[in-house]
Design a protein around this motif. Structure first.
Motif, PDB file in Angstrom:
ATOM      1  N   ALA A  90       5.605 -14.765  -8.896  1.00 36.86           N
ATOM      2  CA  ALA A  90       4.598 -14.903  -7.831  1.00 36.86           C
ATOM      3  C   ALA A  90       5.125 -15.782  -6.702  1.00 36.86           C
ATOM      4  N   THR A  91       5.898 -16.804  -7.056  1.00 33.90           N
ATOM      5  CA  THR A  91       6.478 -17.687  -6.037  1.00 33.90           C
ATOM      6  C   THR A  91       7.549 -16.948  -5.240  1.00 33.90           C
ATOM      7  N   ALA A  92       8.427 -16.228  -5.940  1.00 26.44           N
ATOM      8  CA  ALA A  92       9.520 -15.524  -5.265  1.00 26.44           C
ATOM      9  C   ALA A  92       9.014 -14.400  -4.365  1.00 26.44           C
ATOM     10  N   ILE A  93       8.039 -13.652  -4.833  1.00 25.94           N
ATOM     11  CA  ILE A  93       7.562 -12.485  -4.085  1.00 25.94           C
ATOM     12  C   ILE A  93       6.583 -12.862  -2.981  1.00 25.94           C
ATOM     13  N   MET A  94       5.657 -13.774  -3.285  1.00 27.72           N
ATOM     14  CA  MET A  94       4.577 -14.070  -2.345  1.00 27.72           C
ATOM     15  C   MET A  94       4.636 -15.484  -1.749  1.00 27.72           C
ATOM     16  N   GLY A  95       5.466 -16.334  -2.320  1.00 28.85           N
ATOM     17  CA  GLY A  95       5.534 -17.713  -1.835  1.00 28.85           C
ATOM     18  C   GLY A  95       4.451 -18.613  -2.414  1.00 28.85           C
ATOM     19  N   TYR A  96       3.697 -18.113  -3.394  1.00 30.62           N
ATOM     20  CA  TYR A  96       2.620 -18.904  -3.991  1.00 30.62           C
ATOM     21  C   TYR A  96       3.218 -19.963  -4.908  1.00 30.62           C
ATOM     22  N   ARG A  97       2.942 -21.209  -4.640  1.00 32.18           N
ATOM     23  CA  ARG A  97       3.462 -22.301  -5.462  1.00 32.18           C
ATOM     24  C   ARG A  97       2.368 -22.926  -6.325  1.00 32.18           C
ATOM     25  N   LYS A  98       1.173 -22.964  -5.822  1.00 37.08           N
ATOM     26  CA  LYS A  98       0.061 -23.566  -6.567  1.00 37.08           C
ATOM     27  C   LYS A  98      -0.973 -22.514  -6.904  1.00 37.08           C
ATOM     28  N   ARG A  99      -1.507 -22.594  -8.118  1.00 39.30           N
ATOM     29  CA  ARG A  99      -2.558 -21.696  -8.582  1.00 39.30           C
ATOM     30  C   ARG A  99      -2.194 -20.224  -8.354  1.00 39.30           C
ATOM     31  N   ALA A 100      -0.962 -19.893  -8.680  1.00 43.12           N
ATOM     32  CA  ALA A 100      -0.487 -18.514  -8.492  1.00 43.12           C
ATOM     33  C   ALA A 100      -1.211 -17.577  -9.449  1.00 43.12           C
ATOM     34  N   PRO A 101      -1.589 -16.396  -8.971  1.00 42.84           N
ATOM     35  CA  PRO A 101      -2.126 -15.390  -9.894  1.00 42.84           C
ATOM     36  C   PRO A 101      -1.035 -15.000 -10.886  1.00 42.84           C
ATOM     37  N   ILE A 102      -1.430 -14.728 -12.105  1.00 41.72           N
ATOM     38  CA  ILE A 102      -0.477 -14.400 -13.157  1.00 41.72           C
ATOM     39  C   ILE A 102      -0.657 -12.940 -13.569  1.00 41.72           C
ATOM     40  N   VAL A 103       0.433 -12.194 -13.523  1.00 44.23           N
ATOM     41  CA  VAL A 103       0.430 -10.805 -13.976  1.00 44.23           C
ATOM     42  C   VAL A 103       0.535 -10.840 -15.494  1.00 44.23           C
ATOM     43  N   ILE A 104      -0.458 -10.312 -16.157  1.00 41.66           N
ATOM     44  CA  ILE A 104      -0.381 -10.175 -17.611  1.00 41.66           C
ATOM     45  C   ILE A 104       0.348  -8.875 -17.931  1.00 41.66           C
ATOM     46  N   SER A 105      -0.050  -7.788 -17.278  1.00 37.38           N
ATOM     47  CA  SER A 105       0.606  -6.489 -17.451  1.00 37.38           C
ATOM     48  C   SER A 105       0.500  -5.696 -16.155  1.00 37.38           C
ATOM     49  N   GLU A 106       1.652  -5.382 -15.554  1.00 36.18           N
ATOM     50  CA  GLU A 106       1.636  -4.546 -14.347  1.00 36.18           C
ATOM     51  C   GLU A 106       1.123  -3.152 -14.682  1.00 36.18           C
ATOM     52  N   HIS A 107       1.597  -2.627 -15.796  1.00 39.81           N
ATOM     53  CA  HIS A 107       1.247  -1.253 -16.175  1.00 39.81           C
ATOM     54  C   HIS A 107      -0.255  -1.084 -16.373  1.00 39.81           C
ATOM     55  N   LEU A 108      -0.888  -2.089 -16.980  1.00 40.60           N
ATOM     56  CA  LEU A 108      -2.336  -2.021 -17.210  1.00 40.60           C
ATOM     57  C   LEU A 108      -3.147  -2.581 -16.045  1.00 40.60           C
ATOM     58  N   GLY A 109      -2.477  -3.133 -15.047  1.00 38.17           N
ATOM     59  CA  GLY A 109      -3.167  -3.684 -13.880  1.00 38.17           C
ATOM     60  C   GLY A 109      -3.972  -4.934 -14.199  1.00 38.17           C
ATOM     61  N   ILE A 110      -3.455  -5.776 -15.093  1.00 38.72           N
ATOM     62  CA  ILE A 110      -4.175  -6.980 -15.497  1.00 38.72           C
ATOM     63  C   ILE A 110      -3.547  -8.199 -14.819  1.00 38.72           C
ATOM     64  N   ARG A 166      -1.073  -8.015  -6.166  1.00 43.94           N
ATOM     65  CA  ARG A 166      -1.153  -6.766  -6.932  1.00 43.94           C
ATOM     66  C   ARG A 166      -0.720  -5.575  -6.079  1.00 43.94           C
ATOM     67  N   PHE A 167      -1.199  -5.536  -4.839  1.00 42.74           N
ATOM     68  CA  PHE A 167      -0.859  -4.460  -3.914  1.00 42.74           C
ATOM     69  C   PHE A 167       0.653  -4.404  -3.662  1.00 42.74           C
ATOM     70  N   VAL A 168       1.266  -5.570  -3.412  1.00 45.45           N
ATOM     71  CA  VAL A 168       2.706  -5.622  -3.154  1.00 45.45           C
ATOM     72  C   VAL A 168       3.488  -5.128  -4.371  1.00 45.45           C
ATOM     73  N   LEU A 169       3.107  -5.576  -5.566  1.00 45.57           N
ATOM     74  CA  LEU A 169       3.802  -5.120  -6.775  1.00 45.57           C
ATOM     75  C   LEU A 169       3.629  -3.617  -6.988  1.00 45.57           C
ATOM     76  N   GLU A 170       2.420  -3.114  -6.767  1.00 43.95           N
ATOM     77  CA  GLU A 170       2.187  -1.677  -6.932  1.00 43.95           C
ATOM     78  C   GLU A 170       3.008  -0.866  -5.942  1.00 43.95           C
ATOM     79  N   LEU A 171       3.137  -1.356  -4.713  1.00 48.57           N
ATOM     80  CA  LEU A 171       3.977  -0.668  -3.733  1.00 48.57           C
ATOM     81  C   LEU A 171       5.433  -0.642  -4.175  1.00 48.57           C
ATOM     82  N   ARG A 172       5.922  -1.776  -4.655  1.00 48.06           N
ATOM     83  CA  ARG A 172       7.315  -1.842  -5.114  1.00 48.06           C
ATOM     84  C   ARG A 172       7.556  -0.868  -6.264  1.00 48.06           C
ATOM     85  N   ILE A 173       6.630  -0.814  -7.189  1.00 51.38           N
ATOM     86  CA  ILE A 173       6.776   0.085  -8.336  1.00 51.38           C
ATOM     87  C   ILE A 173       6.743   1.540  -7.873  1.00 51.38           C
TER      88      ILE A 173
END
Length: 173
Positions: free
Chosen positions: A70-90, A152-159
């Motif tokens: 999340a930090t590398a892709i979006m620059g979020y350092r604090k309270r970053a959203p956590i991907v549990i599963s990209e495939h399941l969209g969680i 989530r949108f950025v990751l889905e686009l990359r995938i």
């Protein structure tokens, strides 16, 4: 009445119906997690952050890896959203520092609405029309939700951009 989430020592597995992880403190200070699912409420003896960490590993990564991503892709350092599963969209959103035992985690996909109840408190209304009240203003909550949605949108686009015939057969049943 809340059901016990554990079965013969198994840890709670987050899935598509998991809406939130709430910290609850027992009489003698033991921290447990109340799990809000779409159709039931459970309690597990794990701490909320422990549930998140276990599920990152369960779905093939680590909490640290998800946070670093999340930090590398979006620059979020604090309270970053956590991907549990990209495939399941969680995707889970910490409402405060994940290091705080009082941190509530909410599933981005289940947030239907944020309704202010005062300048510093809000109700989070979930996809099944249940809600929790939190000590955060509407604007702060919506910022966290929008950050998670954008991530989530950025990751889905990359995938989507990187799919090959092989990856399609691997990812899709």
């Amino acid at each position: 009445m809340d059901k016990k989430a554990e079965n013969q020592g198994n840890q709670y597995e987050i899935h598509g119906d998991t809406m939130a992880l709430l910290p609850i403190f027992q009489e003698y200070g033991e921290l447990l997690t109340k799990v809000l699912e779409k159709h039931q409420t459970l309690v597990t003896s794990e701490k909320p952050k422990g549930v998140i960490q276990y599920n990152c590993r369960y779905y093939g990564s680590s909490y640290r890896g998800r946070k670093d991503g999340a930090t590398a892709i979006m620059g979020y350092r604090k309270r970053a959203p956590i991907v549990i599963s990209e495939h399941l969209g969680i995707f889970f959103i910490p409402l405060e520092s994940p290091d705080n035992e009082s941190c509530i985690w909410i599933a981005q996909a289940h947030v239907k609405q944020v309704k202010p109840t005062s300048p510093d408190t809000s109700d989070i209304i979930f996809s099944n029309d249940t809600f929790i009240s939190v000590n955060q203003g509407k604007s702060a909550l919506e910022t966290k939700i929008h950050r998670a949605t954008h991530y989530r949108f950025v990751l889905e686009l990359r995938i989507k951009e990187k799919k090959t015939p092989y990856s399609r057969s691997f990812i899709l049943p």
